[in-house]
Design an enzyme around this catalytic site. Structure first.
Site, PDB file in Angstrom:
ATOM      1  N   ARG C 265      50.906  40.927  45.184  1.00  0.00           N
ATOM      2  CA  ARG C 265      51.408  39.865  44.313  1.00  0.00           C
ATOM      3  C   ARG C 265      52.927  40.024  44.202  1.00  0.00           C
ATOM      4  O   ARG C 265      53.402  40.840  43.428  1.00  0.00           O
ATOM      5  CB  ARG C 265      50.756  39.996  42.934  1.00  0.00           C
ATOM      6  N   HIS C 269      52.328  37.870  37.339  1.00  0.00           N
ATOM      7  CA  HIS C 269      50.971  37.352  37.170  1.00  0.00           C
ATOM      8  C   HIS C 269      51.011  35.850  36.906  1.00  0.00           C
ATOM      9  O   HIS C 269      50.232  35.087  37.458  1.00  0.00           O
ATOM     10  CB  HIS C 269      50.272  38.065  36.014  1.00  0.00           C
ATOM     11  N   TYR C 278      56.278  47.010  34.156  1.00  0.00           N
ATOM     12  CA  TYR C 278      55.226  47.979  34.502  1.00  0.00           C
ATOM     13  C   TYR C 278      55.140  48.335  35.983  1.00  0.00           C
ATOM     14  O   TYR C 278      54.399  49.215  36.355  1.00  0.00           O
ATOM     15  CB  TYR C 278      53.868  47.442  34.022  1.00  0.00           C
TER      16      TYR C 278
END
Lengths: 324, 420, 379
Positions: C265, C269, C278
């Protein structure tokens, strides 16, 4: 005292209770390094380590099932379900297991735990990030259901819930997570479960409500005052066990009841309030009990603002009650 | 018993957890289970030289995986596999196995006579139930499914209380709240069973994680049947257990029938044990009717969990000789000739032959034991049936820690309506 | 021959038996025109994603889920479908919608939730539903579509149709209840299903290693007794090949396949997420070098399938189409308030009729409800 939003108050409550009680463990999806998608668990992993605040795989039934096991063993788990809309894979664990464990074991095994979950609309979240599922859980003996509406209450009720000996579903009104600030004490303090709060005193009509709808009703009450109607608002704070006395006392005083909730109307928590007042205070009523609720449709995206009860709809109901 | 340690001020929960040890009928035998001599040999062997039935995560599963076994049908041990367990331990297991078989017979009669409402028999699975449970220490926790009532007995649950639970009267410690066979035995760390399939499996992970967080030397057992492997809770528990390296042992009693659904309609995986591969966990397939194999494999898994090696999944291949429960008629859906085949593999007979070969057992002892079991059961039934009904007022107890106002009111109104 | 779950199937980076790189061979069934078509679909997906993220940042749409870096997973697999197959997507497969024939305009209407959105503004952006293309309504709860696809596949088998169902999900969904029940049911009933897991290695902030302890996602197939295939998810030709083979097996009555498409990815998100909180940057940089569009372009160049003129036409026409669709969508009003009450049931029951009448009367008396401009989505 520190001025905090409701979200910060939840975070502060978690931080302080984790300091106070080393049985408290927080876990769920994205609650660790990311601090939760709303940041309610911000800093917990850093402060208390990964054993006490950690990320789980993406499985709500696992989160709750594991929490039950921890609670059986004597921990105080505070699992987070990222959105109340995602709680349903864990419905079985909550309803069949957590809520029944004490009863089915004759009191031998218990699972005191607090399931925190943001609920309600108003954040442009469509079907799956907006619903108010309290009625499903209030229909489950053995569970307690708590909904704060202010920062002060959020922290105090959360701490009381964590210290309670029974499983608690703690529904956080995410729409007002950041919308208002209030002075909140540092350190642990309790707001007792099962006690409603009179958010506004009045004599003409009682509004019974909870969560994010409290501020909507306060706005409607101001509009009503401008029209000469004096509204009393009962903020329930705990849906189960319910503070019946506060409701009945208020209705006895005003003689009129409007119940306001975001959830769909049919078979809803507002229906229970109406039934209790009809059973126990009908002699005081001067107008039919009225409900302002979400429509009996799935929660929409584009028309969210139409779906959610607003001050106009609440005011219309107040006027109907007063003018009956 | 898991004593929850609290570094901060003592918590009520911690006090409650510090309970007395169960009064085991054979306390000496319990001590013997702690002896590491004999089973450790088997564990070392199994660990150092994994046989093809021990599925390590990277290994490809094989449909022809023969389950791990120790005993041949004639009761002799395969070369090099006898764990040489202490005689006291073996005799304790044998007594427990024969007791639950005798109990099945008597309780099914009580059910047919209408004296109890339901019974879930264990027949054919006594070896898997008792030998797995025996590999744990008393302080370890058991999260049982329907057919592990024998584990509670093994840990010292009284026969009288067991029978009272099936009646649901005032002697029943769960106060008649559940159907028969849904026991709760707190001193034995045996958690109240649920009828819902699979829900206990994640609880075992939670117990294990609680113990791990506390630094307690406690392992959890999560029992299930083959049907439960299809449940979502199986999936999430296996995954959570593996990711968190929880000290838990997942034990599947594959009795090949989930009520009327045979295992081949439940799953088409080559074995049940192979499912562990999906979670990066070790899966071991064991002959569940072979007491020594079950004990060895479980002991190895328990030791591994205790040493911080994470969870293991055990498939105990066995067979449900009787119906699912007293309400079920298996002739409706299965060819009962398969029962004969499995009765030939009876775990009690096989173990008795082994004990006899070791000169630990004989017919005279067998006759004596049977008499003892029957007498004990008769006495338990008598004592349990003499107890009064559960008081009406208890219906609102234990819903919450304290009875809330609305429940008090409901009880009062109902009693008033009934004329006090 | 089913590839082993431990192997990584790749077409664009073939390895000879000795592990040295070998000549790229176009999978059987593909030709120049088809490869060019897949390239175009991936470019369209990228342009749609780029523009939609900008629209979200400008506050013109409320939310978006980009699929940047994962275009090959969606396009390569959906391009292998026939016009009878059914598609159960997650929210990160816009390329699959384009590949099965959905128009960019239809998708952009959905992002605006306007009166021309076929779903009538009922769901958040990217939760598409296109009945005509058998592209089933996207849900936000993770994994629920997996078991539904199996139901469709079982029906296809019962009706003896020459069709299959494909369902898409991410690595996070393999932990969900519905993954487990879906794969088990499909295997037991030999349902013609393809389970396509786009393993992008992150479920919001949860890395793969915390999601599962298994060696691969593909190996999970063993738990259900079905083949598991691991494929290079940034290699559109390999994804096409794995899907085509799985489809052939399904049609031959051999049951389902789990395909793990290993990808990454690249973006957040969603428009509400900030992965820098993160995620290590080095991992991102490694995967940026494996861009699926660039890799296909490199192959096409070497195979004489790509020219500057072709590139210009593909990119410009994609941008033009997106621009035109946005321009039109912004002229369309929101759905009427009365549509709140339709489609709850086949016919509107009396209590909803009453609620609708009350709402319209109130709007007439007091004016419509106001949109809360402060509402912001956090996930």
């Amino acid at each position: 005292m520190t001025t905090m939003t409701l979200l910060q108050a939840v975070n502060s409550g978690l931080k302080d209770i984790m300091q106070d009680d080393d049985r408290v463990v927080v876990f769920g999806e994205d609650v660790g390094i990311n601090g939760g998608v709303f940041r309610a668990t911000e800093g917990l992993t850093k402060q208390y380590g990964e054993e006490r605040c950690f990320d789980t795989p993406l499985a709500e039934s696992g989160i709750i099932g594991v929490a039950i096991g921890m609670a059986l063993y004597g921990m105080r788990p505070v699992p987070e379900i990222q959105f109340a809309d995602f709680i349903f894979p864990a419905f079985d664990q909550i309803v069949s297991e957590a809520a029944k464990m004490r009863y089915r074991s004759g009191g031998e095994f218990t699972c005191p735990m607090v399931i925190r979950t943001p609920y309600g609309g108003g954040i442009r979240g469509g079907h799956y990030h907006s619903q108010s599922p309290e009625a499903y859980f209030c229909h489950t003996p053995g569970l307690k259901v708590v909904v704060p509406s202010t920062p002060y209450d959020a922290k105090g009720l959360l701490i009381s819930s964590i210290r309670d000996e029974d499983p608690v579903l703690f529904l956080e009104p995410k729409r007002i997570y950041r919308s208002t600030k209030q002075d909140v004490p540092e350190g642990v303090y309790e707001v007792p479960l099962g006690k409603a709060r009179i958010a506004r005193a009045g004599k003409d009509v009682t509004i019974v409500t909870f969560g994010a709808m409290v501020s909507i009703c306060e706005k409607a009450a101001e509009d009503a005052a401008a029209k000469g109607m004096d509204v009393e608002i009962v903020d329930l704070r705990t849906l189960l066990p319910l503070d019946e006395e506060a409701i009945l006392t208020s209705v006895a005083k005003t003689g009129r009841l409007v119940v306001v909730q975001e959830a769909p109307r049919f078979c809803s928590f507002g229906g229970e309030i109406s039934a209790i007042v009809a059973e126990k205070a009908i002699e005081y009523l001067q107008a039919p009990i009225l409900r302002v609720a979400g429509f009996d449709t799935p929660f929409p995206y584009s028309l969210e603002h139409v779906y959610m009860p607003d001050a106009k709809r609440v005011l219309a109901a107040v006027e109907r009650a007063v003018n009956f | 018993m898991a004593t929850v340690k609290s570094k901060a001020k003592p918590k009520p929960k911690a006090k409650a957890a510090a309970v007395r040890r169960p009064k085991s009928p054979s306390a000496k035998v319990a001590a013997a289970t702690k002896s590491k001599s004999a089973p450790a040999v088997a564990s070392k062997r199994a660990m150092s030289k994994p046989s093809k039935n021990v599925l390590v995560p990277r290994g490809a599963p094989r449909t022809d995986d023969a389950p791990w076994s120790v005993l041949r049908a004639d009761g002799t041990a395969l070369p090099g596999r006898d764990p040489k367990l202490a005689p006291e331990l073996m005799l304790r297991m044998y007594r427990a196995m024969t007791l639950i078989r005798a109990l099945d017979g008597r309780m099914l009669i009580l059910q047919r006579q209408g004296r109890i409402g339901f019974w879930g028999p264990t027949r054919g699975q006594e070896g898997a139930t008792i030998a797995s449970c025996a590999a744990f220490e008393d302080r370890d926790w058991i999260l049982p499914a329907l057919r592990e009532g024998g584990c509670a007995l093994y840990r010292g649950f009284s026969l009288t209380e067991l029978v009272a639970q099936t009646i649901g009267n005032a002697l029943d410690r769960v106060k008649g709240r559940q159907m028969p066979c849904h026991y709760s035995f707190k001193e034995g760390n045996y958690v109240a069973m649920s009828s819902v399939i699979g829900t206990q499996i994640p609880h075992a992970v939670g117990v294990a994680l609680g113990a791990k967080t506390r630094g307690d030397d406690v392992v959890a057992a999560g029992y299930m049947g083959d049907g439960a492997t299809s449940s979502s809770d199986f999936h999430v528990a296996m995954n959570f257990g593996a990711v968190s390296k929880a000290p838990v042992v997942f034990i599947c009693q594959n009795n090949q029938w989930a009520i009327s659904v045979p295992i081949e309609k439940q799953t088409v995986s080559s074995t049940i044990a192979v499912k562990a591969v999906a979670y990066g966990m070790e899966g071991v397939r064991v002959d569940g009717n072979d007491v020594l194999a079950v004990y060895s494999a479980t002991k190895r898994a328990v030791d591994k969990a205790r040493a911080g090696g994470g969870p293991t999944f055990l498939e105990l291949l066995t067979f449900r000789v009787l119906g699912h429960s007293s309400s079920d008629d298996p002739t409706r859906y299965r060819d009962e000739s398969c029962v004969k085949e499995w009765e030939a593999k009876d775990p009690i007979v096989r173990f008795r032959r082994y004990l006899e070969s070791r000169k630990l057992w004989n017919q005279a002892l067998e006759d004596e034991l049977d008499g003892q079991h029957q007498a004990a059961i008769s006495q338990a039934i008598k004592a349990a049936e003499a107890a009064p009904a559960v008081p009406t007022a208890t219906i609102v107890d234990d819903v919450y820690a304290t009875v809330p106002a609305h429940l008090k009111e409901q009880l009062r109104r109902t009693l008033d309506d009934l004329g006090g | 021959m089913t590839p082993m779950a431990e192997d990584l199937l790749s077409v664009l980076e073939p390895k000879s038996a000795k592990g040295k790189s070998a000549k790229i061979a176009l999978p059987k069934g593909l030709d120049r025109a088809k490869v060019q078509r897949m390239y175009r679909l991936m470019v369209q997906t990228r342009q749609l994603d780029d523009r939609a993220m900008k629209l979200q940042r400008q506050g013109r749409i409320g939310f978006y889920v980009p699929s940047i870096g994962q275009e090959a997973c969606a396009v390569g697999s959906a391009f292998a479908l026939s016009d009878k197959d059914w598609c159960y997507p997650s929210y990160r497969e816009p390329g699959a919608a384009l590949a099965v024939g959905v128009s960019i305009q239809a998708m952009i209407h959905q992002l605006y939730g306007n009166a021309e959105d076929v779903t009538k503004g009922r769901q958040m952006p990217v939760h598409y539903a296109f009945r005509k293309q058998r592209y089933v309504s996207v849900s936000s709860p993770i994994g629920t579509q997996i078991v539904q696809a199996v139901g469709t596949a079982m029906a296809q088998r019962i009706r003896k149709e020459k069709a299959i169902s494909i369902t898409y999900f991410g690595d996070g969904a393999t932990s969900s209840n519905d993954f487990h029940t879906g794969l088990n049911f499909a295997a037991v009933y030999k349902a013609p299903t393809i389970f396509l897991c786009s393993n992008n290695q992150w479920a919001i902030s949860c890395p793969l290693g915390q999601q599962t302890a298994s060696d691969t996602i593909a190996v999970k197939a063993k738990a259900y007794g079905m083949p598991g295939v691991r494929v290079d998810g940034n290699d559109v030709l390999a994804v096409w090949q794995a899907t085509s083979e799985a489809r052939a097996r399904a049609l031959a009555g051999e049951g389902p396949t789990l395909i793990e498409a290993l990808t990454f990815r690249i973006g957040p998100h969603s428009s509400s997420d900030d992965p820098s909180r993160y995620r290590p940057n080095e991992q991102l940089e490694t995967w940026q070098k494996k861009d699926p569009i660039e890799r296909l372009k490199k192959f096409m160049k070497s195979a004489g399938m790509w020219t500057e003129a072709f590139e210009k036409e593909v990119v410009e026409s994609a941008i033009d189409e997106v621009n035109a669709a946005v321009k039109h969508a912004e002229t369309v009003p929101l759905p009427a308030s009365s549509t709140l009450f339709t489609d709850v049931y086949a016919t509107m029951p009396p209590h909803l009729v009453e609620q609708q009448e009350r709402l319209l009367a109130l709007e007439k008396a007091q004016g419509g409800a106001e949109i809360d401009k402060n509402a912001a989505f956090p996930l």
